[in-house]
Design a protein around this motif. Structure first.
Motif, PDB file in Angstrom:
ATOM      1  N   ALA A 375       0.835  -1.214   0.000  1.00 29.46           N
ATOM      2  CA  ALA A 375       0.000   0.000   0.000  1.00 29.46           C
ATOM      3  C   ALA A 375       0.865   1.257   0.000  1.00 29.46           C
ATOM      4  CB  ALA A 375      -0.925  -0.015   1.219  1.00 29.46           C
ATOM      5  N   ARG A 376       1.940   1.252   0.813  1.00 31.45           N
ATOM      6  CA  ARG A 376       2.833   2.416   0.832  1.00 31.45           C
ATOM      7  C   ARG A 376       3.524   2.618  -0.510  1.00 31.45           C
ATOM      8  NH1 ARG A 376       3.909   0.646   6.194  1.00 31.45           N
ATOM      9  NH2 ARG A 376       5.653  -0.633   5.432  1.00 31.45           N
ATOM     10  N   ALA A 377       3.965   1.514  -1.109  1.00 27.23           N
ATOM     11  CA  ALA A 377       4.639   1.628  -2.403  1.00 27.23           C
ATOM     12  C   ALA A 377       3.707   2.190  -3.467  1.00 27.23           C
ATOM     13  CB  ALA A 377       5.175   0.266  -2.830  1.00 27.23           C
ATOM     14  N   LYS A 378       2.489   1.728  -3.462  1.00 31.94           N
ATOM     15  CA  LYS A 378       1.511   2.214  -4.442  1.00 31.94           C
ATOM     16  C   LYS A 378       1.217   3.692  -4.232  1.00 31.94           C
ATOM     17  CE  LYS A 378      -3.033   1.192  -6.419  1.00 31.94           C
ATOM     18  NZ  LYS A 378      -4.227   0.296  -6.354  1.00 31.94           N
ATOM     19  N   SER A 379       1.095   4.095  -2.972  1.00 35.17           N
ATOM     20  CA  SER A 379       0.796   5.497  -2.667  1.00 35.17           C
ATOM     21  C   SER A 379       1.946   6.395  -3.088  1.00 35.17           C
ATOM     22  CB  SER A 379       0.529   5.654  -1.171  1.00 35.17           C
ATOM     23  OG  SER A 379       0.360   7.015  -0.827  1.00 35.17           O
ATOM     24  N   LEU A 380       3.187   5.997  -2.783  1.00 32.03           N
ATOM     25  CA  LEU A 380       4.322   6.830  -3.143  1.00 32.03           C
ATOM     26  C   LEU A 380       4.498   6.908  -4.650  1.00 32.03           C
ATOM     27  CD1 LEU A 380       7.605   7.469  -1.492  1.00 32.03           C
ATOM     28  CD2 LEU A 380       7.753   6.541  -3.793  1.00 32.03           C
ATOM     29  N   GLY A 381       4.257   5.801  -5.345  1.00 28.36           N
ATOM     30  CA  GLY A 381       4.416   5.791  -6.792  1.00 28.36           C
ATOM     31  C   GLY A 381       3.587   6.854  -7.479  1.00 28.36           C
ATOM     32  N   ALA A 382       2.423   7.138  -6.936  1.00 24.25           N
ATOM     33  CA  ALA A 382       1.535   8.133  -7.540  1.00 24.25           C
ATOM     34  C   ALA A 382       2.053   9.554  -7.340  1.00 24.25           C
ATOM     35  CB  ALA A 382       0.144   8.006  -6.940  1.00 24.25           C
ATOM     36  N   ARG A 383       3.027   9.732  -6.430  1.00 27.14           N
ATOM     37  CA  ARG A 383       3.528  11.083  -6.123  1.00 27.14           C
ATOM     38  C   ARG A 383       4.783  11.433  -6.921  1.00 27.14           C
ATOM     39  NH1 ARG A 383       4.797  10.360  -0.148  1.00 27.14           N
ATOM     40  NH2 ARG A 383       5.612  12.497  -0.353  1.00 27.14           N
ATOM     41  N   LEU A 384       5.367  10.476  -7.626  1.00 27.23           N
ATOM     42  CA  LEU A 384       6.627  10.728  -8.316  1.00 27.23           C
ATOM     43  C   LEU A 384       6.384  11.373  -9.679  1.00 27.23           C
ATOM     44  CD1 LEU A 384       8.571   7.446  -7.477  1.00 27.23           C
ATOM     45  CD2 LEU A 384       8.333   9.545  -6.137  1.00 27.23           C
ATOM     46  N   ARG A 385       7.183  12.373 -10.003  1.00 26.23           N
ATOM     47  CA  ARG A 385       7.019  13.106 -11.251  1.00 26.23           C
ATOM     48  C   ARG A 385       7.784  12.444 -12.388  1.00 26.23           C
ATOM     49  NH1 ARG A 385       7.534  19.505 -10.084  1.00 26.23           N
ATOM     50  NH2 ARG A 385       7.166  19.437 -12.345  1.00 26.23           N
ATOM     51  N   THR A 386       7.385  12.756 -13.606  1.00 25.22           N
ATOM     52  CA  THR A 386       8.016  12.161 -14.787  1.00 25.22           C
ATOM     53  C   THR A 386       8.564  13.212 -15.749  1.00 25.22           C
ATOM     54  OG1 THR A 386       5.892  12.090 -15.954  1.00 25.22           O
ATOM     55  CG2 THR A 386       6.509  10.132 -14.677  1.00 25.22           C
ATOM     56  N   ASP A 387       8.577  14.480 -15.336  1.00 22.61           N
ATOM     57  CA  ASP A 387       8.941  15.559 -16.255  1.00 22.61           C
ATOM     58  C   ASP A 387      10.334  16.136 -16.009  1.00 22.61           C
ATOM     59  OD1 ASP A 387       8.387  16.771 -13.838  1.00 22.61           O
ATOM     60  OD2 ASP A 387       7.225  18.424 -14.683  1.00 22.61           O
ATOM     61  N   GLY A 388      11.201  15.419 -15.299  1.00 26.88           N
ATOM     62  CA  GLY A 388      12.510  15.953 -14.942  1.00 26.88           C
ATOM     63  C   GLY A 388      13.360  16.343 -16.136  1.00 26.88           C
ATOM     64  N   ALA A 389      13.407  15.496 -17.170  1.00 30.43           N
ATOM     65  CA  ALA A 389      14.230  15.799 -18.350  1.00 30.43           C
ATOM     66  C   ALA A 389      13.697  17.018 -19.088  1.00 30.43           C
ATOM     67  CB  ALA A 389      14.275  14.586 -19.285  1.00 30.43           C
ATOM     68  N   GLU A 390      12.395  17.159 -19.148  1.00 24.24           N
ATOM     69  CA  GLU A 390      11.815  18.330 -19.813  1.00 24.24           C
ATOM     70  C   GLU A 390      12.120  19.606 -19.034  1.00 24.24           C
ATOM     71  OE1 GLU A 390       7.510  19.795 -21.652  1.00 24.24           O
ATOM     72  OE2 GLU A 390       7.682  17.872 -20.624  1.00 24.24           O
ATOM     73  N   VAL A 391      11.983  19.537 -17.705  1.00 23.26           N
ATOM     74  CA  VAL A 391      12.319  20.686 -16.861  1.00 23.26           C
ATOM     75  C   VAL A 391      13.780  21.088 -17.071  1.00 23.26           C
ATOM     76  CG1 VAL A 391      12.669  21.417 -14.464  1.00 23.26           C
ATOM     77  CG2 VAL A 391      10.569  20.213 -15.102  1.00 23.26           C
ATOM     78  N   ALA A 392      14.666  20.090 -17.092  1.00 24.29           N
ATOM     79  CA  ALA A 392      16.097  20.359 -17.249  1.00 24.29           C
ATOM     80  C   ALA A 392      16.416  20.940 -18.616  1.00 24.29           C
ATOM     81  CB  ALA A 392      16.885  19.076 -17.020  1.00 24.29           C
ATOM     82  N   ALA A 393      15.789  20.410 -19.642  1.00 23.49           N
ATOM     83  CA  ALA A 393      16.059  20.890 -21.002  1.00 23.49           C
ATOM     84  C   ALA A 393      15.671  22.356 -21.145  1.00 23.49           C
ATOM     85  CB  ALA A 393      15.304  20.035 -22.016  1.00 23.49           C
ATOM     86  N   HIS A 394      14.504  22.721 -20.666  1.00 21.94           N
ATOM     87  CA  HIS A 394      14.071  24.120 -20.737  1.00 21.94           C
ATOM     88  C   HIS A 394      15.022  25.018 -19.956  1.00 21.94           C
ATOM     89  CE1 HIS A 394      10.220  24.149 -22.890  1.00 21.94           C
ATOM     90  NE2 HIS A 394       9.993  22.957 -22.388  1.00 21.94           N
ATOM     91  N   ARG A 395      15.386  24.583 -18.766  1.00 11.84           N
ATOM     92  CA  ARG A 395      16.254  25.395 -17.922  1.00 11.84           C
ATOM     93  C   ARG A 395      17.625  25.571 -18.540  1.00 11.84           C
ATOM     94  NH1 ARG A 395      15.961  25.816 -11.578  1.00 11.84           N
ATOM     95  NH2 ARG A 395      17.492  27.459 -11.300  1.00 11.84           N
ATOM     96  N   LEU A 396      18.165  24.482 -19.080  1.00 18.41           N
ATOM     97  CA  LEU A 396      19.492  24.539 -19.689  1.00 18.41           C
ATOM     98  C   LEU A 396      19.531  25.526 -20.832  1.00 18.41           C
ATOM     99  CD1 LEU A 396      22.340  23.184 -19.593  1.00 18.41           C
ATOM    100  CD2 LEU A 396      21.500  21.682 -21.414  1.00 18.41           C
ATOM    101  N   LEU A 397      18.535  25.460 -21.705  1.00 18.92           N
ATOM    102  CA  LEU A 397      18.520  26.342 -22.873  1.00 18.92           C
ATOM    103  C   LEU A 397      18.247  27.788 -22.451  1.00 18.92           C
ATOM    104  CD1 LEU A 397      16.697  24.184 -25.560  1.00 18.92           C
ATOM    105  CD2 LEU A 397      19.144  24.387 -25.073  1.00 18.92           C
ATOM    106  N   ASP A 398      17.347  27.982 -21.499  1.00 12.74           N
ATOM    107  CA  ASP A 398      17.040  29.348 -21.058  1.00 12.74           C
ATOM    108  C   ASP A 398      18.260  30.003 -20.419  1.00 12.74           C
ATOM    109  OD1 ASP A 398      14.445  29.072 -21.939  1.00 12.74           O
ATOM    110  OD2 ASP A 398      13.600  28.666 -19.952  1.00 12.74           O
ATOM    111  N   GLU A 399      19.011  29.253 -19.617  1.00 11.12           N
ATOM    112  CA  GLU A 399      20.155  29.825 -18.905  1.00 11.12           C
ATOM    113  C   GLU A 399      21.386  29.957 -19.800  1.00 11.12           C
ATOM    114  OE1 GLU A 399      20.927  27.608 -15.364  1.00 11.12           O
ATOM    115  OE2 GLU A 399      19.066  28.231 -14.371  1.00 11.12           O
ATOM    116  N   SER A 400      21.383  29.276 -20.958  1.00  9.09           N
ATOM    117  CA  SER A 400      22.557  29.301 -21.835  1.00  9.09           C
ATOM    118  C   SER A 400      22.435  30.327 -22.950  1.00  9.09           C
ATOM    119  CB  SER A 400      22.774  27.903 -22.435  1.00  9.09           C
ATOM    120  OG  SER A 400      23.002  26.946 -21.433  1.00  9.09           O
ATOM    121  N   ARG A 401      21.291  30.956 -23.063  1.00  4.40           N
ATOM    122  CA  ARG A 401      21.106  31.943 -24.139  1.00  4.40           C
ATOM    123  C   ARG A 401      21.770  33.267 -23.803  1.00  4.40           C
ATOM    124  NH1 ARG A 401      15.860  29.276 -24.576  1.00  4.40           N
ATOM    125  NH2 ARG A 401      15.738  28.296 -26.625  1.00  4.40           N
TER     126      ARG A 401
END
Length: 401
Positions: A375-401
């Motif tokens: 039950a704990r594993a299932k609950s925590l799984g629903a809280r984990l994000r999947t957009d880390g690479a997208e967040v990083a890509a936007h940040r990298l390009l914005d800060e490098s311009r």
């Protein structure tokens, strides 16, 4: 924008940069990557349209043995890699606007970027690789193990070990490039503003004076590949099995077979991933099935629990799937850290590999397979994000311009 990504290591080191590369290309950036010359990495990068610049010897050969090379061999291997980097990086970095280097093995990256006037970003995949009084340094094979008890002293010893290994070679090359010498190699590589590509729930960073850490979330891609027909057939033929796999690592002698026996003793079917160690743990029983490469995102949603070595990618994928874990970490890199995070979050159990027994494995499995843990594993799984690479890509390009 032209981005150079660089790492040296196993699949767990390469795949996060693959995810970042895909997101960067979707935003219009040109990407190339320095990575080991292993065939599987070349095919992976070709599949996403990214040029591979091979640097260093094939890493799979290093990981093939049952034990790691001796301290002397590791020291020679590391020194040769530094020389290779200083030879290959200037051409690889040419024309790029920003360099993203992953892992402490990227000794030459900041210096070559500095000489060329290119922005440099260091990224870690686990908080344990960044100095902090909140945790001890990760195990570093081949280097002396300090005997100090407090984390600050351990990190000071760690810095001295890194200097002893890399200091002379790094400063010799920096002098040749007309750059000032450095007196702390580790902190020079990490910078005072490293990025952390780890999930904020599963592997959070605790604020530490002197480090302005940018935690983006873990860098992953969705995997839509279907499971092989024979694997799907095995899954459909009975109750969810327990998965056993050690990824790119070779488990301690006897651990894999012990895990299979412990799982069977509790009446569960077993799914064994051969991995780079090419594990051979099967007999003629129809309750056990072996697999090669497979889509873990899809697979882990169909297993009862995941028994593994504590790799960042496996830990994250199992956590996102909402399944319990039993971690038997190798004393290597971030494996013990991820084992400790699984235990701290009550997502299963963590064992000390050298001391593991059939009895302790059985207890760990019972803990992991209990209704409360599931039950704990299932609950925590629903809280984990999947957009880390997208967040990083936007940040990298914005800060490098």
């Amino acid at each position: 924008m032209r981005v150079l990504l660089s790492t040296y290591g196993t699949r767990g080191d390469v795949e996060p940069l693959v995810a970042l590369a895909v997101r960067l290309r979707a935003l219009g950036a040109a990407v190339r990557m320095c990575a080991p010359p292993d065939e599987e990495f070349a095919k992976r990068l070709a599949g996403i349209g990214v040029q591979l610049v091979p640097v260093g010897p094939p890493v799979r050969e290093l990981m093939r043995g049952k034990t790691l090379p001796s301290a002397a061999d590791l020291a020679r291997y590391r020194n040769e890699l530094v020389e290779t980097q200083f030879g290959a990086f200037p051409g690889a970095f040419d024309g790029c606007d920003v360099v993203v280097a992953a892992g402490l093995a990227q000794v030459a990256a900041r210096s070559v970027a500095e000489a060329a006037g290119i922005r440099y970003v260091y990224v870690s995949y686990a908080a344990v690789h960044l100095p902090s009084p909140h945790h001890a340094p990760p195990p570093r094979p081949g280097w002396p193990e300090p005997e100090a008890a407090d984390n600050r002293t351990l990190w000071e010893c760690d810095a001295r070990n890194v200097d002893a290994q890399f200091g002379e070679a790094l400063n010799r090359h920096r002098a040749a490039l007309g750059l000032p010498l450095v007196n702390n190699v580790r902190d020079h590589i990490l910078t005072d503003r490293p990025w952390l590509a780890a999930d904020q729930v599963l592997g959070p960073w605790r604020e530490t004076p002197g480090l302005d850490v940018v935690q983006t979330g873990a860098w992953t891609l969705p995997d839509e590949r279907p499971l092989p027909a024979d694997l799907a057939g095995f899954l459909d033929a009975g109750s969810p099995p327990v998965y056993v796999g050690f990824g790119s690592m070779s488990p301690a002698e006897g651990i894999g077979g012990m895990a299979v026996d412990a799982i069977r003793a509790q009446g569960h079917r077993v799914l064994v991933s051969r991995g780079w160690a090419d594990l051979d743990l099967l007999d003629d029983g129809d309750d056990c099935f072996a697999i090669g490469e497979a889509n873990h995102q899809n697979l882990f949603r169909r297993v009862a629990a995941v028994v593994h070595h504590g790799g960042a990618g496996t830990t994250l994928t199992a956590a996102r799937a909402g399944v319990p874990q039993v971690v038997i970490p190798l004393q290597l890199s971030d494996n013990p850290y991820w084992a400790s995070r699984v235990a701290a979050l009550d997502l299963g159990a963590a064992l000390d590999a050298p001391a593991a027994t059939a009895e302790s494995l059985g207890v760990a499995l019972k803990t992991a397979l209990s209704p409360e843990t599931r039950a704990r594993a299932k609950s925590l799984g629903a809280r984990l994000r999947t957009d880390g690479a997208e967040v990083a890509a936007h940040r990298l390009l914005d800060e490098s311009r």
